[in-house]
Scaffold this motif. Structure first.
Motif, mmCIF file in Angstrom:
data_model
loop_
_atom_site.group_PDB
_atom_site.id
_atom_site.type_symbol
_atom_site.label_atom_id
_atom_site.label_comp_id
_atom_site.label_asym_id
_atom_site.label_seq_id
_atom_site.Cartn_x
_atom_site.Cartn_y
_atom_site.Cartn_z
ATOM 1 N N ILE A 165 60.566 66.496 12.833
ATOM 2 C CA ILE A 165 60.820 66.198 14.249
ATOM 3 C C ILE A 165 60.574 64.716 14.524
ATOM 4 N N ALA A 166 59.479 64.178 13.997
ATOM 5 C CA ALA A 166 59.162 62.757 14.208
ATOM 6 C C ALA A 166 60.264 61.865 13.660
ATOM 7 N N GLU A 167 60.791 62.220 12.498
ATOM 8 C CA GLU A 167 61.864 61.413 11.910
ATOM 9 C C GLU A 167 63.159 61.560 12.703
ATOM 10 N N ARG A 168 63.512 62.784 13.049
ATOM 11 C CA ARG A 168 64.777 63.039 13.730
ATOM 12 C C ARG A 168 64.822 62.412 15.119
ATOM 13 N N PHE A 169 63.681 62.390 15.796
ATOM 14 C CA PHE A 169 63.654 61.875 17.167
ATOM 15 C C PHE A 169 63.017 60.489 17.252
ATOM 16 N N LEU A 170 62.920 59.818 16.104
ATOM 17 C CA LEU A 170 62.460 58.430 16.021
ATOM 18 C C LEU A 170 61.075 58.223 16.646
ATOM 19 N N LEU A 171 60.174 59.147 16.375
ATOM 20 C CA LEU A 171 58.828 59.080 16.948
ATOM 21 C C LEU A 171 57.821 58.388 16.040
ATOM 22 N N GLY A 172 58.140 58.239 14.784
ATOM 23 C CA GLY A 172 57.160 57.667 13.859
ATOM 24 C C GLY A 172 55.892 58.505 13.891
ATOM 25 N N ASP A 173 54.750 57.835 14.018
ATOM 26 C CA ASP A 173 53.485 58.570 14.092
ATOM 27 C C ASP A 173 52.908 58.574 15.507
ATOM 28 N N LEU A 174 53.771 58.384 16.514
ATOM 29 C CA LEU A 174 53.302 58.285 17.898
ATOM 30 C C LEU A 174 52.675 59.583 18.418
ATOM 31 N N CYS A 175 53.083 60.736 17.898
ATOM 32 C CA CYS A 175 52.485 61.995 18.353
ATOM 33 C C CYS A 175 51.013 62.086 17.957
ATOM 34 N N ASP A 176 50.614 61.287 16.962
ATOM 35 C CA ASP A 176 49.221 61.247 16.532
ATOM 36 C C ASP A 176 48.461 60.063 17.126
ATOM 37 N N HIS A 177 49.082 59.353 18.051
ATOM 38 C CA HIS A 177 48.424 58.207 18.693
ATOM 39 C C HIS A 177 47.170 58.694 19.421
ATOM 40 N N PRO A 178 46.075 57.938 19.363
ATOM 41 C CA PRO A 178 44.829 58.357 20.027
ATOM 42 C C PRO A 178 45.002 58.690 21.516
ATOM 43 N N MET A 179 45.898 57.996 22.206
ATOM 44 C CA MET A 179 46.086 58.277 23.631
ATOM 45 C C MET A 179 46.807 59.607 23.848
ATOM 46 N N VAL A 180 47.693 59.969 22.935
ATOM 47 C CA VAL A 180 48.365 61.274 23.008
ATOM 48 C C VAL A 180 47.349 62.370 22.689
ATOM 49 N N LYS A 181 46.527 62.150 21.674
ATOM 50 C CA LYS A 181 45.490 63.125 21.320
ATOM 51 C C LYS A 181 44.517 63.319 22.482
ATOM 52 N N ARG A 182 44.155 62.215 23.135
ATOM 53 C CA ARG A 182 43.238 62.310 24.278
ATOM 54 C C ARG A 182 43.886 63.075 25.430
ATOM 55 N N ALA A 183 45.160 62.802 25.700
ATOM 56 C CA ALA A 183 45.875 63.523 26.760
ATOM 57 C C ALA A 183 45.897 65.022 26.466
ATOM 58 N N ASP A 184 46.058 65.388 25.196
ATOM 59 C CA ASP A 184 46.058 66.800 24.811
ATOM 60 C C ASP A 184 44.690 67.427 25.113
ATOM 61 N N LEU A 185 43.611 66.697 24.833
ATOM 62 C CA LEU A 185 42.265 67.202 25.145
ATOM 63 C C LEU A 185 42.022 67.249 26.656
ATOM 64 N N GLN A 186 42.538 66.269 27.378
ATOM 65 C CA GLN A 186 42.429 66.303 28.842
ATOM 66 C C GLN A 186 43.131 67.537 29.398
ATOM 67 N N MET A 187 44.303 67.827 28.838
ATOM 68 C CA MET A 187 45.033 69.021 29.259
ATOM 69 C C MET A 187 44.209 70.274 28.967
ATOM 70 N N LEU A 188 43.629 70.344 27.786
ATOM 71 C CA LEU A 188 42.825 71.502 27.411
ATOM 72 C C LEU A 188 41.653 71.688 28.374
ATOM 73 N N ALA A 189 40.992 70.592 28.722
ATOM 74 C CA ALA A 189 39.856 70.667 29.647
ATOM 75 C C ALA A 189 40.302 71.174 31.017
ATOM 76 N N ALA A 190 41.416 70.653 31.508
ATOM 77 C CA ALA A 190 41.924 71.070 32.815
ATOM 78 C C ALA A 190 42.393 72.521 32.789
ATOM 79 N N GLU A 191 43.078 72.900 31.714
ATOM 80 C CA GLU A 191 43.572 74.276 31.575
ATOM 81 C C GLU A 191 42.415 75.267 31.503
ATOM 82 N N GLN A 192 41.371 74.889 30.771
ATOM 83 C CA GLN A 192 40.205 75.761 30.636
ATOM 84 C C GLN A 192 39.617 76.081 32.011
ATOM 85 N N LEU A 193 39.475 75.061 32.835
ATOM 86 C CA LEU A 193 38.902 75.266 34.167
ATOM 87 C C LEU A 193 39.837 76.040 35.093
#
Length: 195
Positions: free
Chosen positions: A111-139
């Motif tokens: 998917i990263a190659e096909r959609f020209l994402l490189g390693d951006l899905c693993d960027h620390p800010m994306v990872k942090r946003a995923d954890l922020q989502m998890l925290a908000a969803e949990q509550l």
């Protein structure tokens, strides 16, 4: 006799909404598009369906795409894209299934190659946003519980406007967001990504 120049799925496959087959062991030679990803994520409920209402992976990633700087928005939208083909396996179960993780990583790389994402899905800010989502969803959507989820220590909880879209609306809104964001990236042939 089959033409050897024509690639056909030979491994474990699933039929996609587009009518193409997705080979789980050979994603690089599988045809799929953004609409297939949207459909899969829209129909997939977070938390193995144990939240208090239907809440799709599509909405999760859609919201995450607004929590990062604009250049990372498409990566945040796509960060769970493999789940469109393999489902949203809970973290505890994923830890028990090393082969699943290998398959997920292989699909993520394609998917990263096909959609020209490189390693951006693993960027620390994306990872942090995923954890922020998890925290908000949990509550917002999970049962009350006494124990803390240690992965969320130090994570701020964003104020979010939950939509709890139906699967159809989740897919439609996710796809619209993908089209808007992908048009901002040079080098993408949007038509080919949709077909």
């Amino acid at each position: 006799m089959a033409d050897p120049r024509v690639k056909t799925a030979t491994g474990p496959t699933i039929l996609l909404a587009s009518g193409h087959y997705f080979d789980l062991l050979d994603p690089a030679n599988s045809r799929f598009n953004l609409a297939d990803i949207a459909r899969g994520l829209g129909n997939t409920c977070r938390f193995a369906g144990q939240c208090d209402r239907f809440y799709s992976v599509a909405e999760h990633t859609w919201l995450a795409s607004f929590l990062v700087p604009q250049p990372l928005a498409f990566a945040a939208l796509m960060h769970d894209a493999p789940e469109a083909f393999i489902g949203d396996v809970t973290r505890p179960l994923k830890g028990l299934l090393p082969a699943y993780k290998e398959i997920e990583n292989r699909i993520a790389d394609v998917i990263a190659e096909r959609f020209l994402l490189g390693d951006l899905c693993d960027h620390p800010m994306v990872k942090r946003a995923d954890l922020q989502m998890l925290a908000a969803e949990q509550l917002a959507m999970m049962p009350t519980h006494d124990d803390a989820w240690h992965c969320l220590e130090g994570i701020d909880v964003p104020a979010l406007d939950w939509q709890n879209w139906s699967p159809v609306d989740a897919a439609k809104n996710w796809l619209h967001r993908a089209e808007v964001l992908i048009n901002r990236f040079p080098g993408h042939d949007v038509e080919s990504l949709l077909s």
